[in-house]
Design a protein around this motif. Structure first.
Motif, PDB file in Angstrom:
ATOM      1  N   VAL A 180     -24.425  96.519  21.215  1.00  0.00           N
ATOM      2  CA  VAL A 180     -24.979  97.616  22.056  1.00  0.00           C
ATOM      3  C   VAL A 180     -23.205  98.358  21.876  1.00  0.00           C
ATOM      4  CG1 VAL A 180     -23.609  97.272  24.449  1.00  0.00           C
ATOM      5  CG2 VAL A 180     -24.913  95.578  23.894  1.00  0.00           C
ATOM      6  N   HIS A 181     -22.350  97.898  20.705  1.00  0.00           N
ATOM      7  CA  HIS A 181     -21.106  98.453  20.879  1.00  0.00           C
ATOM      8  C   HIS A 181     -21.815 100.137  19.827  1.00  0.00           C
ATOM      9  CE1 HIS A 181     -17.577  99.561  18.043  1.00  0.00           C
ATOM     10  NE2 HIS A 181     -17.276  99.912  19.284  1.00  0.00           N
ATOM     11  N   GLU A 182     -22.213 100.246  18.928  1.00  0.00           N
ATOM     12  CA  GLU A 182     -23.428 101.022  18.191  1.00  0.00           C
ATOM     13  C   GLU A 182     -24.142 101.883  19.014  1.00  0.00           C
ATOM     14  OE1 GLU A 182     -25.335  98.815  15.448  1.00  0.00           O
ATOM     15  OE2 GLU A 182     -23.546  98.666  14.463  1.00  0.00           O
ATOM     16  N   VAL A 183     -24.707 101.549  20.020  1.00  0.00           N
ATOM     17  CA  VAL A 183     -25.607 102.656  21.019  1.00  0.00           C
ATOM     18  C   VAL A 183     -24.288 103.044  21.933  1.00  0.00           C
ATOM     19  CG1 VAL A 183     -26.574 102.100  23.265  1.00  0.00           C
ATOM     20  CG2 VAL A 183     -27.752 101.477  21.242  1.00  0.00           C
ATOM     21  N   ALA A 184     -23.380 102.345  22.680  1.00  0.00           N
ATOM     22  CA  ALA A 184     -22.454 103.058  22.766  1.00  0.00           C
ATOM     23  C   ALA A 184     -21.454 104.018  22.440  1.00  0.00           C
ATOM     24  CB  ALA A 184     -20.832 102.026  23.761  1.00  0.00           C
ATOM     25  N   ASN A 185     -21.056 104.443  20.910  1.00  0.00           N
ATOM     26  CA  ASN A 185     -20.657 104.879  19.992  1.00  0.00           C
ATOM     27  C   ASN A 185     -21.584 106.207  20.388  1.00  0.00           C
ATOM     28  OD1 ASN A 185     -18.280 103.625  20.262  1.00  0.00           O
ATOM     29  ND2 ASN A 185     -18.957 102.492  17.292  1.00  0.00           N
ATOM     30  N   GLN A 186     -22.636 105.323  19.768  1.00  0.00           N
ATOM     31  CA  GLN A 186     -24.060 106.725  19.764  1.00  0.00           C
ATOM     32  C   GLN A 186     -23.430 108.067  20.899  1.00  0.00           C
ATOM     33  OE1 GLN A 186     -27.533 105.990  19.246  1.00  0.00           O
ATOM     34  NE2 GLN A 186     -27.015 104.650  16.999  1.00  0.00           N
ATOM     35  N   ALA A 187     -23.231 107.166  22.299  1.00  0.00           N
ATOM     36  CA  ALA A 187     -23.359 107.819  23.567  1.00  0.00           C
ATOM     37  C   ALA A 187     -22.560 108.965  24.204  1.00  0.00           C
ATOM     38  CB  ALA A 187     -23.381 107.044  24.795  1.00  0.00           C
ATOM     39  N   TYR A 188     -20.989 108.719  23.034  1.00  0.00           N
ATOM     40  CA  TYR A 188     -19.546 109.611  23.367  1.00  0.00           C
ATOM     41  C   TYR A 188     -20.105 110.959  23.134  1.00  0.00           C
ATOM     42  CZ  TYR A 188     -16.684 105.957  25.574  1.00  0.00           C
ATOM     43  OH  TYR A 188     -16.225 104.554  26.010  1.00  0.00           O
ATOM     44  N   PRO A 189     -20.457 111.042  21.833  1.00  0.00           N
ATOM     45  CA  PRO A 189     -20.645 112.677  21.595  1.00  0.00           C
ATOM     46  C   PRO A 189     -21.612 113.104  22.163  1.00  0.00           C
ATOM     47  CG  PRO A 189     -21.510 111.766  20.091  1.00  0.00           C
ATOM     48  CD  PRO A 189     -20.849 110.321  20.651  1.00  0.00           C
ATOM     49  N   GLN A 190     -22.785 112.342  22.666  1.00  0.00           N
ATOM     50  CA  GLN A 190     -24.029 112.996  23.732  1.00  0.00           C
ATOM     51  C   GLN A 190     -22.945 113.330  25.258  1.00  0.00           C
ATOM     52  OE1 GLN A 190     -26.856 110.092  24.163  1.00  0.00           O
ATOM     53  NE2 GLN A 190     -27.569 110.155  21.858  1.00  0.00           N
ATOM     54  N   CYS A 191     -22.404 112.354  25.746  1.00  0.00           N
ATOM     55  CA  CYS A 191     -22.039 112.474  27.038  1.00  0.00           C
ATOM     56  C   CYS A 191     -21.198 113.557  27.213  1.00  0.00           C
ATOM     57  CB  CYS A 191     -21.354 111.064  27.280  1.00  0.00           C
ATOM     58  SG  CYS A 191     -20.265 111.383  29.301  1.00  0.00           S
ATOM     59  N   TYR A 192     -19.644 114.166  25.974  1.00  0.00           N
ATOM     60  CA  TYR A 192     -19.146 115.244  26.217  1.00  0.00           C
ATOM     61  C   TYR A 192     -19.804 116.538  25.563  1.00  0.00           C
ATOM     62  CZ  TYR A 192     -14.876 111.938  25.857  1.00  0.00           C
ATOM     63  OH  TYR A 192     -13.879 111.275  26.229  1.00  0.00           O
ATOM     64  N   SER A 193     -20.625 116.528  25.119  1.00  0.00           N
ATOM     65  CA  SER A 193     -21.366 117.778  24.854  1.00  0.00           C
ATOM     66  C   SER A 193     -22.135 117.740  25.967  1.00  0.00           C
ATOM     67  CB  SER A 193     -22.704 117.359  24.049  1.00  0.00           C
ATOM     68  OG  SER A 193     -23.629 116.108  24.246  1.00  0.00           O
ATOM     69  N   GLY A 194     -22.768 117.263  27.313  1.00  0.00           N
ATOM     70  CA  GLY A 194     -22.813 117.466  28.606  1.00  0.00           C
ATOM     71  C   GLY A 194     -24.639 117.311  28.876  1.00  0.00           C
ATOM     72  N   ASP A 195     -24.927 115.939  27.636  1.00  0.00           N
ATOM     73  CA  ASP A 195     -26.845 115.555  26.882  1.00  0.00           C
ATOM     74  C   ASP A 195     -26.879 114.636  29.296  1.00  0.00           C
ATOM     75  OD1 ASP A 195     -28.690 113.430  26.808  1.00  0.00           O
ATOM     76  OD2 ASP A 195     -28.441 114.398  25.085  1.00  0.00           O
ATOM     77  N   SER A 196     -27.965 115.396  28.964  1.00  0.00           N
ATOM     78  CA  SER A 196     -28.223 114.916  30.521  1.00  0.00           C
ATOM     79  C   SER A 196     -29.095 113.877  30.276  1.00  0.00           C
ATOM     80  CB  SER A 196     -29.760 115.117  30.469  1.00  0.00           C
ATOM     81  OG  SER A 196     -30.936 115.236  29.440  1.00  0.00           O
ATOM     82  N   ARG A 197     -29.183 112.966  29.584  1.00  0.00           N
ATOM     83  CA  ARG A 197     -28.382 111.814  29.211  1.00  0.00           C
ATOM     84  C   ARG A 197     -27.175 110.880  30.818  1.00  0.00           C
ATOM     85  NH1 ARG A 197     -28.491 106.740  30.810  1.00  0.00           N
ATOM     86  NH2 ARG A 197     -28.899 105.122  29.604  1.00  0.00           N
ATOM     87  N   TRP A 198     -26.373 111.565  30.186  1.00  0.00           N
ATOM     88  CA  TRP A 198     -25.263 111.455  30.864  1.00  0.00           C
ATOM     89  C   TRP A 198     -24.502 112.360  31.769  1.00  0.00           C
ATOM     90  CZ3 TRP A 198     -25.632 106.792  29.483  1.00  0.00           C
ATOM     91  CH2 TRP A 198     -26.095 106.156  28.557  1.00  0.00           C
ATOM     92  N   SER A 199     -25.258 113.104  32.568  1.00  0.00           N
ATOM     93  CA  SER A 199     -25.150 114.182  33.379  1.00  0.00           C
ATOM     94  C   SER A 199     -25.673 114.077  33.902  1.00  0.00           C
ATOM     95  CB  SER A 199     -25.189 115.610  32.457  1.00  0.00           C
ATOM     96  OG  SER A 199     -25.965 116.123  32.135  1.00  0.00           O
ATOM     97  N   THR A 200     -27.269 113.018  34.286  1.00  0.00           N
ATOM     98  CA  THR A 200     -27.600 112.558  35.757  1.00  0.00           C
ATOM     99  C   THR A 200     -27.561 111.565  36.461  1.00  0.00           C
ATOM    100  OG1 THR A 200     -29.251 113.759  34.206  1.00  0.00           O
ATOM    101  CG2 THR A 200     -29.849 112.218  36.150  1.00  0.00           C
ATOM    102  N   ILE A 201     -27.537 111.927  37.607  1.00  0.00           N
ATOM    103  CA  ILE A 201     -27.637 110.364  38.743  1.00  0.00           C
ATOM    104  C   ILE A 201     -27.809 109.549  38.735  1.00  0.00           C
ATOM    105  CG2 ILE A 201     -26.783 109.788  40.868  1.00  0.00           C
ATOM    106  CD1 ILE A 201     -24.385 111.848  39.526  1.00  0.00           C
ATOM    107  N   GLY A 202     -27.579 107.575  38.074  1.00  0.00           N
ATOM    108  CA  GLY A 202     -28.349 106.796  37.961  1.00  0.00           C
ATOM    109  C   GLY A 202     -28.312 106.113  39.181  1.00  0.00           C
ATOM    110  N   VAL A 203     -28.963 104.884  39.212  1.00  0.00           N
ATOM    111  CA  VAL A 203     -29.227 104.043  40.060  1.00  0.00           C
ATOM    112  C   VAL A 203     -27.870 103.599  40.677  1.00  0.00           C
ATOM    113  CG1 VAL A 203     -31.907 103.607  40.015  1.00  0.00           C
ATOM    114  CG2 VAL A 203     -30.250 102.583  39.106  1.00  0.00           C
ATOM    115  N   ASP A 204     -27.280 103.025  42.081  1.00  0.00           N
ATOM    116  CA  ASP A 204     -26.349 101.762  41.900  1.00  0.00           C
ATOM    117  C   ASP A 204     -26.236 100.976  41.611  1.00  0.00           C
ATOM    118  OD1 ASP A 204     -25.558 103.841  43.828  1.00  0.00           O
ATOM    119  OD2 ASP A 204     -26.644 102.711  45.512  1.00  0.00           O
ATOM    120  N   ARG A 205     -27.466 100.038  40.945  1.00  0.00           N
ATOM    121  CA  ARG A 205     -27.316  98.720  40.306  1.00  0.00           C
ATOM    122  C   ARG A 205     -28.177  98.435  39.229  1.00  0.00           C
ATOM    123  NH1 ARG A 205     -26.874  93.643  42.147  1.00  0.00           N
ATOM    124  NH2 ARG A 205     -26.686  92.415  40.928  1.00  0.00           N
TER     125      ARG A 205
END
Length: 209
Positions: A180-205
């Motif tokens: 999970v740590h490896e997946v999270a580390n890959q997500a950070y540069p995507q998030c800071y670059s505005g990737d839609s995976r992390w700039s799209t609203i998700g579900v409440d739960r």
């Protein structure tokens, strides 16, 4: 964002400042789950801590919270990662009768447009020198630091070191399974670059228990 947690705090009220995961649309199983031992609390009860791991896209509530945080610091929000939920279950006695209580805390990271730091390796050395003491402090509150196959789980810096996260703050490191740590580390540069995976609203739960 993560609130500083303790078994006592979880038993008392589960720290409203972090917010609790709202009940709504529920997603599939979490990518991993850790359940700690029952830890005694000063009131004579016991609290058990469970951690459900993502990462997931942030709900609307957590996105708004990140927008406010970034704006308050003079930054723009690029994305939001919902890393995990911490669930506390307390059992004890209230008014001389058996009682139970519990709640959840969302662990999120706001990818504000922070500048990067120049010497990440120095911050990593600070963490490496403090790591054993941090694990011992965790064990006193929640039970032994999680392990898999005889190896300690990595400590994940919620606010990443590259963008100014504190290397040893107790509210900035969460034990996380290696995969999970490896997946999270890959997500950070995507998030800071505005990737839609992390700039799209998700579900409440985003997970089921």
């Amino acid at each position: 964002m993560i609130c500083r947690l303790s078994a006592t705090a979880l038993a008392a009220s589960l720290a409203a400042a972090c917010g609790s995961a709202t009940v709504g649309t529920v997603g599939p199983q979490a990518s991993a789950k850790w359940v700690g031992p029952a830890v005694p609390t000063p009131d004579g009860g016991q609290v058990t801590t469970s951690i459900y791991y993502g990462p997931w896209s942030c709900s609307a509530a957590w996105w708004r919270r990140c927008e406010a945080r970034c704006a308050g610091e003079g930054h723009a929000l690029k994305g939001c990662i919902w890393l995990a939920d911490i669930k506390g279950d307390w059992r004890g006695r209230f008014l001389f009768a058996p009682a139970e209580a519990g709640g959840r805390l969302a662990i999120t990271h706001c990818c504000c447009d922070y500048p990067t730091v120049s010497d990440v390796s120095a911050l990593r050395r600070l963490w490496e020198n403090a790591r054993r003491g941090y694990r011992n402090a965790w064990a006193e509150e929640f039970g032994a630091w999680p392990r898999s196959g005889g190896d300690n789980w990595p400590g994940h810096h919620i606010h990443d070191l590259l963008h100014g996260g504190h290397p040893t703050a107790r509210n900035n490191v969460l034990p996380m399974p290696r995969e999970v740590h490896e997946v999270a580390n890959q997500a950070y540069p995507q998030c800071y670059s505005g990737d839609s995976r992390w700039s799209t609203i998700g579900v409440d739960r985003p997970y089921a228990d």
